[in-house]
Write a protein that holds these residues in place. Structure first.
Motif, PDB file in Angstrom:
ATOM      1  N   GLN A  12      42.971  19.669  43.603  1.00  0.00           N
ATOM      2  CA  GLN A  12      41.687  19.228  43.056  1.00  0.00           C
ATOM      3  C   GLN A  12      40.611  19.095  44.119  1.00  0.00           C
ATOM      4  O   GLN A  12      40.888  19.064  45.315  1.00  0.00           O
ATOM      5  CB  GLN A  12      41.830  17.894  42.329  1.00  0.00           C
ATOM      6  N   THR A  14      37.460  16.421  45.106  1.00  0.00           N
ATOM      7  CA  THR A  14      37.069  15.035  44.887  1.00  0.00           C
ATOM      8  C   THR A  14      35.691  14.799  45.486  1.00  0.00           C
ATOM      9  O   THR A  14      35.440  15.165  46.630  1.00  0.00           O
ATOM     10  CB  THR A  14      38.085  14.068  45.530  1.00  0.00           C
ATOM     11  N   SER A  88      33.583   7.932  41.791  1.00  0.00           N
ATOM     12  CA  SER A  88      34.593   8.927  42.176  1.00  0.00           C
ATOM     13  C   SER A  88      34.702   9.966  41.068  1.00  0.00           C
ATOM     14  O   SER A  88      34.879   9.615  39.903  1.00  0.00           O
ATOM     15  CB  SER A  88      35.952   8.268  42.398  1.00  0.00           C
ATOM     16  N   GLU A  90      36.730  13.557  40.021  1.00  0.00           N
ATOM     17  CA  GLU A  90      37.852  14.446  40.311  1.00  0.00           C
ATOM     18  C   GLU A  90      37.742  15.694  39.456  1.00  0.00           C
ATOM     19  O   GLU A  90      37.578  15.612  38.242  1.00  0.00           O
ATOM     20  CB  GLU A  90      39.180  13.742  40.041  1.00  0.00           C
TER      21      GLU A  90
END
Length: 105
Positions: A12, A14, A88, A90
Protein backbone atom coordinates in the motif's frame (compact mmCIF):
# COMPACT_ATOMS: atom_id res chain seq x y z
CA UNK A 1 0.20 24.26 4.32
CA UNK A 2 0.13 21.15 6.50
CA UNK A 3 3.13 18.84 6.69
CA UNK A 4 2.65 15.66 4.63
CA UNK A 5 4.51 12.35 4.64
CA UNK A 6 4.01 9.85 1.80
CA UNK A 7 5.36 6.33 2.18
CA UNK A 8 5.12 3.10 0.20
CA UNK A 9 5.21 -0.53 1.27
CA UNK A 10 4.82 -3.72 -0.76
CA UNK A 11 1.04 -3.66 -0.29
CA UNK A 12 0.00 0.00 0.00
CA UNK A 13 0.71 3.72 -0.15
CA UNK A 14 0.27 5.74 3.05
CA UNK A 15 -0.27 9.50 3.25
CA UNK A 16 0.00 11.14 6.68
CA UNK A 17 -1.06 14.78 7.06
CA UNK A 18 -0.48 16.85 10.20
CA UNK A 19 -3.32 19.31 10.83
CA UNK A 20 -3.01 20.38 14.48
CA UNK A 21 -5.90 22.50 15.65
CA UNK A 22 -8.24 21.16 12.96
CA UNK A 23 -11.32 19.13 13.79
CA UNK A 24 -12.28 15.97 11.93
CA UNK A 25 -15.36 17.76 10.57
CA UNK A 26 -13.18 20.49 9.03
CA UNK A 27 -10.93 18.14 7.01
CA UNK A 28 -12.06 16.58 3.72
CA UNK A 29 -10.58 13.93 1.42
CA UNK A 30 -11.75 13.76 -2.20
CA UNK A 31 -10.86 11.72 -5.27
CA UNK A 32 -11.03 13.76 -8.49
CA UNK A 33 -9.92 12.46 -11.88
CA UNK A 34 -6.98 10.43 -10.58
CA UNK A 35 -6.06 12.99 -7.93
CA UNK A 36 -6.18 12.70 -4.15
CA UNK A 37 -7.28 16.11 -2.80
CA UNK A 38 -7.03 16.96 0.90
CA UNK A 39 -8.56 20.25 1.97
CA UNK A 40 -10.02 21.90 5.01
CA UNK A 41 -9.88 24.74 7.46
CA UNK A 42 -8.00 25.28 10.70
CA UNK A 43 -9.44 27.47 13.43
CA UNK A 44 -7.94 28.13 16.82
CA UNK A 45 -8.54 30.65 19.54
CA UNK A 46 -6.56 31.23 22.69
CA UNK A 47 -7.55 33.57 25.48
CA UNK A 48 -5.53 34.52 28.53
CA UNK A 49 -6.30 36.90 31.40
CA UNK A 50 -3.74 38.11 33.91
CA UNK A 51 -4.23 40.96 36.32
CA UNK A 52 -5.27 43.89 34.12
CA UNK A 53 -4.30 42.23 30.84
CA UNK A 54 -6.70 40.44 28.53
CA UNK A 55 -5.05 38.69 25.59
CA UNK A 56 -6.89 36.89 22.73
CA UNK A 57 -5.23 35.23 19.75
CA UNK A 58 -7.20 33.81 16.82
CA UNK A 59 -5.85 31.86 13.87
CA UNK A 60 -7.95 30.92 10.85
CA UNK A 61 -6.99 29.55 7.48
CA UNK A 62 -7.88 27.09 4.79
CA UNK A 63 -5.50 24.59 3.21
CA UNK A 64 -5.43 22.26 0.24
CA UNK A 65 -2.97 19.62 -0.96
CA UNK A 66 -3.29 17.52 -4.13
CA UNK A 67 -1.46 14.37 -5.20
CA UNK A 68 -1.61 12.44 -8.46
CA UNK A 69 -2.44 8.81 -7.73
CA UNK A 70 -0.08 6.21 -9.19
CA UNK A 71 -1.67 3.74 -11.63
CA UNK A 72 -1.05 0.91 -9.15
CA UNK A 73 -3.27 2.47 -6.43
CA UNK A 74 -6.75 1.02 -5.85
CA UNK A 75 -8.65 4.24 -5.17
CA UNK A 76 -11.96 2.40 -4.59
CA UNK A 77 -10.46 0.89 -1.42
CA UNK A 78 -9.04 4.12 0.04
CA UNK A 79 -9.29 4.29 3.84
CA UNK A 80 -8.96 7.50 5.87
CA UNK A 81 -8.79 8.04 9.63
CA UNK A 82 -8.29 11.10 11.83
CA UNK A 83 -6.90 11.14 15.36
CA UNK A 84 -5.26 13.86 17.47
CA UNK A 85 -4.77 16.25 14.55
CA UNK A 86 -3.25 13.64 12.23
CA UNK A 87 -5.02 12.43 9.08
CA UNK A 88 -3.92 8.99 7.81
CA UNK A 89 -4.86 7.76 4.35
CA UNK A 90 -4.17 4.23 3.14
CA UNK A 91 -4.32 3.28 -0.54
CA UNK A 92 -3.89 -0.43 -1.30
CA UNK A 93 -1.91 -1.47 -4.37
CA UNK A 94 -3.24 -3.65 -7.18
CA UNK A 95 -2.29 -7.31 -6.84
CA UNK A 96 -0.24 -7.45 -10.02
CA UNK A 97 2.18 -4.74 -8.88
CA UNK A 98 3.07 -6.38 -5.58
CA UNK A 99 6.52 -7.99 -5.64
CA UNK A 100 6.52 -11.77 -5.71
CA UNK A 101 9.15 -14.46 -5.51
CA UNK A 102 9.67 -16.53 -8.67
CA UNK A 103 10.96 -20.04 -8.20
CA UNK A 104 13.74 -21.13 -10.56
CA UNK A 105 13.36 -24.57 -12.12
Amino acid sequence: VPAVEVSESDSQYTVTVEVPGARKEDVHVDLREGMLVIHGEKKSEREERKDKTHWVERTYGSFSRSFTLPPSAVSEELRASFKDGVLSIELPKKEEVKPRQISIK
